[in-house]
Design an enzyme around this catalytic site. Structure first.
Site, PDB file in Angstrom:
ATOM      1  N   VAL A   1     -41.808  67.503  51.560  1.00 15.48           N
ATOM      2  CA  VAL A   1     -41.213  67.245  50.252  1.00 15.48           C
ATOM      3  C   VAL A   1     -42.204  66.526  49.335  1.00 15.48           C
ATOM      4  O   VAL A   1     -42.391  66.907  48.173  1.00 15.48           O
ATOM      5  CB  VAL A   1     -39.909  66.419  50.384  1.00 15.48           C
ATOM      6  CG1 VAL A   1     -39.323  66.132  49.007  1.00 15.48           C
ATOM      7  CG2 VAL A   1     -38.902  67.155  51.251  1.00 15.48           C
TER       8      VAL A   1
ATOM      9  N   VAL B   1     -28.395  63.792  49.470  1.00 18.98           N
ATOM     10  CA  VAL B   1     -27.246  64.572  49.939  1.00 18.98           C
ATOM     11  C   VAL B   1     -27.335  65.987  49.391  1.00 18.98           C
ATOM     12  O   VAL B   1     -27.524  66.186  48.198  1.00 18.98           O
ATOM     13  CB  VAL B   1     -25.898  63.957  49.471  1.00 18.98           C
ATOM     14  CG1 VAL B   1     -24.727  64.787  49.982  1.00 18.98           C
ATOM     15  CG2 VAL B   1     -25.772  62.515  49.925  1.00 18.98           C
TER      16      VAL B   1
ATOM     17  N   LYS C   1     -31.454  59.310  53.057  1.00 15.44           N
ATOM     18  CA  LYS C   1     -30.018  59.156  53.302  1.00 15.44           C
ATOM     19  C   LYS C   1     -29.707  58.077  54.334  1.00 15.44           C
ATOM     20  O   LYS C   1     -28.725  57.362  54.216  1.00 15.44           O
ATOM     21  CB  LYS C   1     -29.385  60.479  53.706  1.00 15.44           C
ATOM     22  CG  LYS C   1     -29.974  61.059  54.964  1.00 15.44           C
ATOM     23  CD  LYS C   1     -29.363  62.392  55.316  1.00 15.44           C
ATOM     24  CE  LYS C   1     -30.106  62.961  56.511  1.00 15.44           C
ATOM     25  NZ  LYS C   1     -31.485  63.409  56.175  1.00 15.44           N
TER      26      LYS C   1
ATOM     27  N   ILE D   1     -28.784  70.639  45.525  1.00 20.19           N
ATOM     28  CA  ILE D   1     -27.544  70.805  44.766  1.00 20.19           C
ATOM     29  C   ILE D   1     -27.293  69.611  43.867  1.00 20.19           C
ATOM     30  O   ILE D   1     -27.211  68.488  44.354  1.00 20.19           O
ATOM     31  CB  ILE D   1     -26.317  70.988  45.697  1.00 20.19           C
ATOM     32  CG1 ILE D   1     -26.594  72.060  46.751  1.00 20.19           C
ATOM     33  CG2 ILE D   1     -25.082  71.325  44.885  1.00 20.19           C
ATOM     34  CD1 ILE D   1     -25.478  72.193  47.776  1.00 20.19           C
TER      35      ILE D   1
ATOM     36  N   GLY E   1     -29.524  68.313  49.439  1.00 20.16           N
ATOM     37  CA  GLY E   1     -30.806  68.775  48.907  1.00 20.16           C
ATOM     38  C   GLY E   1     -30.820  69.053  47.428  1.00 20.16           C
ATOM     39  O   GLY E   1     -30.670  68.152  46.610  1.00 20.16           O
TER      40      GLY E   1
ATOM     41  N   GLU F   1     -33.995  71.040  64.941  1.00 16.44           N
ATOM     42  CA  GLU F   1     -35.162  70.330  65.451  1.00 16.44           C
ATOM     43  C   GLU F   1     -35.167  70.380  66.978  1.00 16.44           C
ATOM     44  O   GLU F   1     -34.159  70.726  67.607  1.00 16.44           O
ATOM     45  CB  GLU F   1     -35.128  68.886  64.976  1.00 16.44           C
ATOM     46  CG  GLU F   1     -35.050  68.831  63.453  1.00 16.44           C
ATOM     47  CD  GLU F   1     -35.488  67.497  62.886  1.00 16.44           C
ATOM     48  OE1 GLU F   1     -36.307  66.812  63.520  1.00 16.44           O
ATOM     49  OE2 GLU F   1     -35.007  67.158  61.802  1.00 16.44           O
TER      50      GLU F   1
ATOM     51  N   LYS G   1     -24.505  61.245  55.001  1.00 10.50           N
ATOM     52  CA  LYS G   1     -24.267  61.862  53.692  1.00 10.50           C
ATOM     53  C   LYS G   1     -22.833  61.605  53.223  1.00 10.50           C
ATOM     54  O   LYS G   1     -22.588  61.359  52.046  1.00 10.50           O
ATOM     55  CB  LYS G   1     -24.559  63.357  53.771  1.00 10.50           C
ATOM     56  CG  LYS G   1     -26.057  63.644  53.961  1.00 10.50           C
ATOM     57  CD  LYS G   1     -26.294  65.079  54.401  1.00 10.50           C
ATOM     58  CE  LYS G   1     -27.778  65.402  54.527  1.00 10.50           C
ATOM     59  NZ  LYS G   1     -28.004  66.712  55.167  1.00 10.50           N
TER      60      LYS G   1
END
Lengths: 435, 435
Positions: B23, B140, B113, B144, B142, B198, B213
């Site tokens: 990111v 929370v 978060k 959106i 991503g 993961e 979240k």
């Protein structure tokens, strides 16, 4: 105005309301009923100072008769009024009242899509010049928080395309046609009976309402002044039960879409409103009845969708109240929200230059060589065919062709040339297919 | 800092970036690549002043090596840095660095978060005390745009309930189980192979990620401090292929939901994360694969849904950049955005007091009187039965019961009592059913 030691206002912030129809009455009622909560959120007490209506003598349940006045100009001119809410609709006197309010330093909130789609630039400039807020979340897609995310949350991203179901009436009609196999007239009659369509449904079914909203959305998304006159528009009156059935056969559904698109070279935008087929797996396909939704494709964010009620007193009041709280907070903080910007000043692409896919339904004479003739016309116009389906019935056959992407101009020329083929009895339908 | 005649800043605004993973690198790259556009939107030029990473000597494609430092504290302490972006994750040193940045007047943006769900109140208070912005849209769901609409657009409304699909890994697994009939282990293996899970999937499949979240969402929606420890949590590891098939038979689908609910008396909130059945006609049912969505029910707005990508470098960077632009605009305007509020201070309801519907799957001995015995247990605990389906197979039968609304405590007592019935061989599944 009184402030405490830290410069925070401790007094009330006066609001004038213009118009007291379904939305206006709901806003007034909620300002009263949710006073303490709104005060906590806005940072000041919000007080309704007056309501301008055509007939102040009419009783409105639950609202103090002393608030009403017929003199909107005087109400807007009151120096103690800091926020003016315009819910009259139409161009005048709404425009003059909003300009007068901003000129003397009041912030304004409006739900007036027609006004914004025609005189938006003048209003945005007035807000900028006088350093006040002009908020209008309720003007597009009712309660759905959409404009603020577009201009704020996605401010660091680049929007490529928006596909919106922004008119509840047409979505209701098309949903019914899809679900019941009804034709347009029957579905419209049902929408009218249920209150989803007005007595004169032209503004909705001809796409005028959606076009105004598309202009507002595109202006925000592409930082370019776009007026309703810049929007290409086709209504849904020509959508037949056969078209709906064909769409279903192809795994598609027909929706009335407002499409705002950045060109591949990023130098132009196209804004158009028309019925289109979309795959049933698309998130917009599940938006049914009178619900609205806007699907956004952005560079970094990818695909987003905002869904909710696009109309109705309470949903629209929710959006207006959100704007009132935002504007009030800015005044408490002696600041101002994000204004509109038109820095990109992109060109507006004509409909002929738009590129999409097409569904073409032909009734042809069922004889040898017809398909070859038809295919040759598509090829001659540079329109590549993706799928063909031919169904014979006696001496006639129907030919359903879906194209690869092509310009509207090339498709129009193709259709024109198809009319010149003797074996083509009728071009019964041409619809755009969006991916 | 330089300003022009009107008090507008004409210079640059310096940004420090903490962390340069997927990111962070995307944010740095976009700050550079979209400079002019971001400047137009923010009202000042945004300049990356430095990037703190563990190993500054490592080459990062496209980023100036001179920007990198191992000394995060020094970078945050630079008096010319006005905005600090925290993308390190985890509690420390993220928390100390953000507090240090705010204490000397810098605004901060974070996607962390875990930090917000545990130390949110401390951070919110620091932002308030120092008069700076603390933005965290990316924490929370991503890309959106969700937190800003909740705290701004819906500020004049009252949120009743939120149902969120906020974890992409579990949604991917449950989508696969629904589509292919696979069991949990097979679907998890596929998610791992495709990079959706993961190597240690515990944080996702046990619901820790979703719980963090949910705490952030509920805090915002209900103006109450809610920490991750206040969130009831169940993972999806016990969801079987049979459960998924049963859900399908009932016209439902199983989703991992974060549910934040205001009690009927408006005095308390409940926040819980667990798998639940929802009808296939619900807008959330169509949210597939790794997509996220949050469905909101508000008093006036009615039903809303926000849909998009919940993770990934570019989507998360979009949210971070939106926050950077917002925070930059506030600094240019010498203002500040809306802070967090906890004025409502609602009580947090224990899971036992939560009210919902339940699906209970029992394996029973197929003999006379069993259904009567089972039904009597439900009745004795005040749990009303909505539907029963009994399927016999030889000496055994399966009994699928769906209840009307009941408290978790009543349902737990019912299950406990059912275990005491000889004819009940096994309680193979208990799932909540949300409407």
């Amino acid at each position: 105005m009184a402030t405490d030691g830290a410069g925070m206002r401790t007094d009330t912030l006066k609001i004038a309301l213009l118009g007291c129809g379904t939305v206006g009455a709901e806003v007034a009622r909620r300002l009263d009923a949710h006073g303490p909560e709104l005060t906590a959120r806005a940072g000041a007490q919000l007080e309704l100072a007056g309501i301008a209506v055509r007939d102040p003598s009419r009783r409105r349940t639950g609202l103090d008769p002393a608030l009403f006045t017929a003199d909107g100009a005087a109400l807007v001119g009151r120096p103690d009024v800091e926020i003016v809410i315009e819910l009259i609709g139409g161009i005048e006197p709404a425009r003059s009242l909003l300009l007068a309010a901003m000129a003397r330093g009041a912030s304004v909130v409006t739900a007036n899509k027609a006004l914004l789609a025609t005189h938006g630039p003048q209003l945005y400039e007035a807000a900028e010049k006088h350093g006040v807020d002009l908020y209008f979340e309720a003007s597009v897609a009712g309660a759905i928080p959409l404009l603020r995310p577009l201009r704020e949350s996605l401010a660091g991203d680049r929007i490529r395309r928006m596909l919106g179901i922004v008119n509840g009436t047409t979505n209701f009609i098309l949903t019914r046609m899809d679900e019941t196999g009804a034709d347009f007239a029957t579905a419209l009659a049902e929408a009218t009976a249920l209150g989803y369509a007005e007595a004169d449904p032209t503004a909705d079914v001809a796409g005028h309402d959606a076009a105004a909203k598309a202009a507002i959305l595109a202006s925000l998304a592409f930082h370019t002044r776009i007026r309703v006159g810049d929007v290409y528009r086709e209504g849904i009156t020509a959508v037949s039960a056969d078209d709906v059935a064909s769409a279903r056969d192809m795994g598609n559904v027909i929706k009335m879409l407002a499409i705002c698109e950045l060109s591949a070279d990023e130098q132009a935008v196209s804004v158009r409103v028309h019925p289109a087929m979309i795959p049933r797996t698309h998130p917009l396909a599940g938006v049914r009845e009178a619900f609205n939704a806007v699907f956004v494709e952005a560079d970094a964010a990818g695909q987003l969708m905002f869904y909710g009620r696009g109309a109705g007193g309470a949903p629209t009041a929710s959006a207006v109240l959100g704007d009132i709280v935002a504007v009030a907070r800015h005044r408490v903080g002696q600041g101002r929200g994000v204004g509109e910007s038109a820095y990109a000043q992109l060109a507006i692409r004509s409909i002929g230059e738009c590129v999409t896919h097409y569904y073409v339904h032909l009734d042809v004479t069922d004889k040898a060589g017809v398909l070859a003739q038809v295919a040759a016309v598509f090829a001659a116009n540079g329109v590549s065919i993706s799928t063909v389906r031919q169904d014979g019935h006696g001496a006639e056959a129907s030919l359903v062709i879906v194209t690869h992407s092509a310009t509207e101009a090339a498709l129009a020329a193709t259709v024109e040339n198809l009319r010149g083929i003797d074996a083509v009895r009728e071009i019964s339908s041409v619809l755009r297919v969006e991916r």
